[in-house]
Design an enzyme around this catalytic site. Structure first.
Site, PDB file in Angstrom:
ATOM      1  N   HIS A 142      73.014   5.845 127.390  1.00 20.21           N
ATOM      2  CA  HIS A 142      71.733   5.106 127.359  1.00 20.21           C
ATOM      3  C   HIS A 142      70.964   4.963 128.612  1.00 20.21           C
ATOM      4  CE1 HIS A 142      72.943   2.624 123.489  1.00 20.21           C
ATOM      5  NE2 HIS A 142      74.043   3.319 123.602  1.00 20.21           N
TER       6      HIS A 142
ATOM      7  N   HIS B 201      89.279   5.882 123.205  1.00 23.86           N
ATOM      8  CA  HIS B 201      88.120   6.357 123.821  1.00 23.86           C
ATOM      9  C   HIS B 201      88.181   6.595 125.265  1.00 23.86           C
ATOM     10  CE1 HIS B 201      83.565   6.077 124.271  1.00 23.86           C
ATOM     11  NE2 HIS B 201      83.785   6.001 122.997  1.00 23.86           N
TER      12      HIS B 201
ATOM     13  N   ASP C 260      78.760   7.919 114.376  1.00 14.84           N
ATOM     14  CA  ASP C 260      79.146   8.884 113.217  1.00 14.84           C
ATOM     15  C   ASP C 260      80.429   8.555 112.732  1.00 14.84           C
ATOM     16  OD1 ASP C 260      76.835  11.001 113.264  1.00 14.84           O
ATOM     17  OD2 ASP C 260      77.484  10.774 115.133  1.00 14.84           O
TER      18      ASP C 260
END
Length: 426
Positions: free
Chosen positions: A17, A106, A366
């Site tokens: 970002h 993650h 996704d």
């Protein structure tokens, strides 16, 4: 570090970002025509928002060449390329729950352990946005390889979850023994692959099943993994650096550096362990193959890579023997895990380990990363082959400056009937 390659060096930058992502490419040969039009097609294939089974993040991913070319020609100096992040939503990550709890599987926790600080939005450097620089650089490498050697690199989806393009059978435990797969390796092209959007699996029945399979996981706010197969055709023989930088080792390094990858196999792969050596060995035969269309023979000789005198009758090796390319098609498969960020509630613990809790991650992700990974796999393959080509060109140039040898092993005549025994050695 964030740099890949020795002779063709690529450094990527940017987070999920931040304002932009991109790369610096050092070592590109001068004098090659290059514009954004050479790079954009692969960027478009990689971009998000392509279908209803990919992330809805809407990024155009328009690439801008900032340096290293003039009047559309490479100068030999570093090539800088940039892509703006236009559809950032860092606010999706600015809530107290995601600030306190790392997402299961993650990179949130491991990045914090490594650096003592982490990007608070998206995946930071672990996000697939980082791969934009790889794809841009790979497009440059690929153009050179295509012009100089006629190299073709094509990747396609071979499985999503339990749905396989070539399901393993008792007769064909590995696709490398399946005539349908071997035919695909010789003929598949990107136009055909992209005609089977959105999953890029070149079979109508399997493609339909894969779309339904992914859609089911998406509806349940879940994710699923799969595999990508990549073939490299017309790569010169002699590429690869024994012992630690064997060509398959560098391909494995490149592929396993892509986010979400969990496995790599080349040629017959793991299933090749189930067949005897008498079946698995690739017999040598005389090569009568012609050069790829559009590549002059003088060009091949000029680069130090004339056509090999031998080829192999079978190709269980996947185009590489002893860590060095043998001129046959190189093919390998890469495994991608299910995306770690999902919308379902999952148990986790706070960063300091003081409490357990429930996390339902936000953001746009996704349900299956495999379809968009296709151009990333192709790009990393191009970077590996490009680096190996430049290393081999340097070796051939250095050798060409020496006086010629009176006799070499290749020119020596075999004694007797030409049948020899191999005592074997380590």
């Amino acid at each position: 570090m964030s740099t890949f390659g020795d002779y063709f060096r690529v450094t990527t930058y940017g987070e999920s970002h931040c304002r932009s992502v991109g790369c610096i490419v050092d070592g590109c040969p001068p004098g090659m025509e290059l514009t954004e039009d050479d790079i954009q097609p692969q960027m478009t294939r990689r971009r998000p928002g392509q279908s209803n089974i990919t992330t809805p993040r809407n990024e155009k991913d328009r690439v801008l060449i900032q340096s290293g070319t003039e009047f559309g020609v490479t100068l030999g100096t570093p090539i800088g390329m940039m892509v703006l992040n236009e559809d950032q939503r860092p606010k999706d990550y600015g809530n107290s729950t995601m600030d306190r709890f790392p997402r299961p599987s993650h990179a949130d926790w491991t990045y914090l352990e490594k650096y003592g600080v982490k990007a608070s939005s998206g995946g930071g450097r672990s996000s697939a946005r980082e791969t934009i620089g790889r794809v841009a650089a790979g497009s440059i490498a690929e153009k050179y390889l295509r012009l100089a050697y006629g190299v073709e690199i094509v990747a396609f989806t071979t499985s999503v979850g339990a749905v396989h393009l070539f399901p393993p059978t008792a007769e064909h435990p590995s696709p490398s023994t399946n005539p349908a797969f071997l035919s695909l390796v010789e003929s598949i092209d990107r136009k055909t692959v992209d005609s089977f959007l959105p999953v890029r699996c070149p079979d109508a029945a399997a493609s339909t099943k894969m779309v339904e399979y992914i859609s089911d996981f998406k509806e349940r706010n879940d994710s699923i993994g799969g595999t990508v197969t990549c073939v490299i055709r017309n790569a010169p023989s002699g590429l690869g650096e024994p012992c630690f930088d064997k060509l398959e080792a560098m391909l494995a390094h490149a592929m396993l550096s892509i986010p979400a990858t969990k496995g790599f196999e080349i040629g017959s792969g793991f299933a090749g362990c189930e067949v005897p050596g008498s079946t698995h060995n690739d017999p040598f035969v005389s090569s009568t193959a012609e050069l790829p269309s559009g590549v002059a023979e003088s060009g091949a000789a000029r680069t130090g890579h004339p056509r090999p005198k031998l080829t192999t009758k079978t190709n269980f090796s996947g185009g590489i023997q002893g860590g060095i390319s043998n001129g046959a098609p190189i093919y390998f498969r890469v495994a991608f895990k299910p995306a770690a960020t999902i919308g379902q509630e999952q148990t986790t613990a706070t960063y300091d380990g003081s409490a357990e809790g429930i996390l339902a991650a936000k953001g746009r992700h996704d349900p299956c990363v495999v379809p968009r990974a296709i151009p990333i796999v192709e790009a990393m393959a191009a970077l590996v082959v490009m680096d190996a080509v430049l290393a081999q060109q340097a070796r051939h140039t250095a050798k060409s400056l020496l006086p010629p040898l009176q006799q070499t092993l290749a020119s020596a005549k075999p004694a007797g009937n030409g049948v020899t025994e191999d005592a074997g050695s380590l």
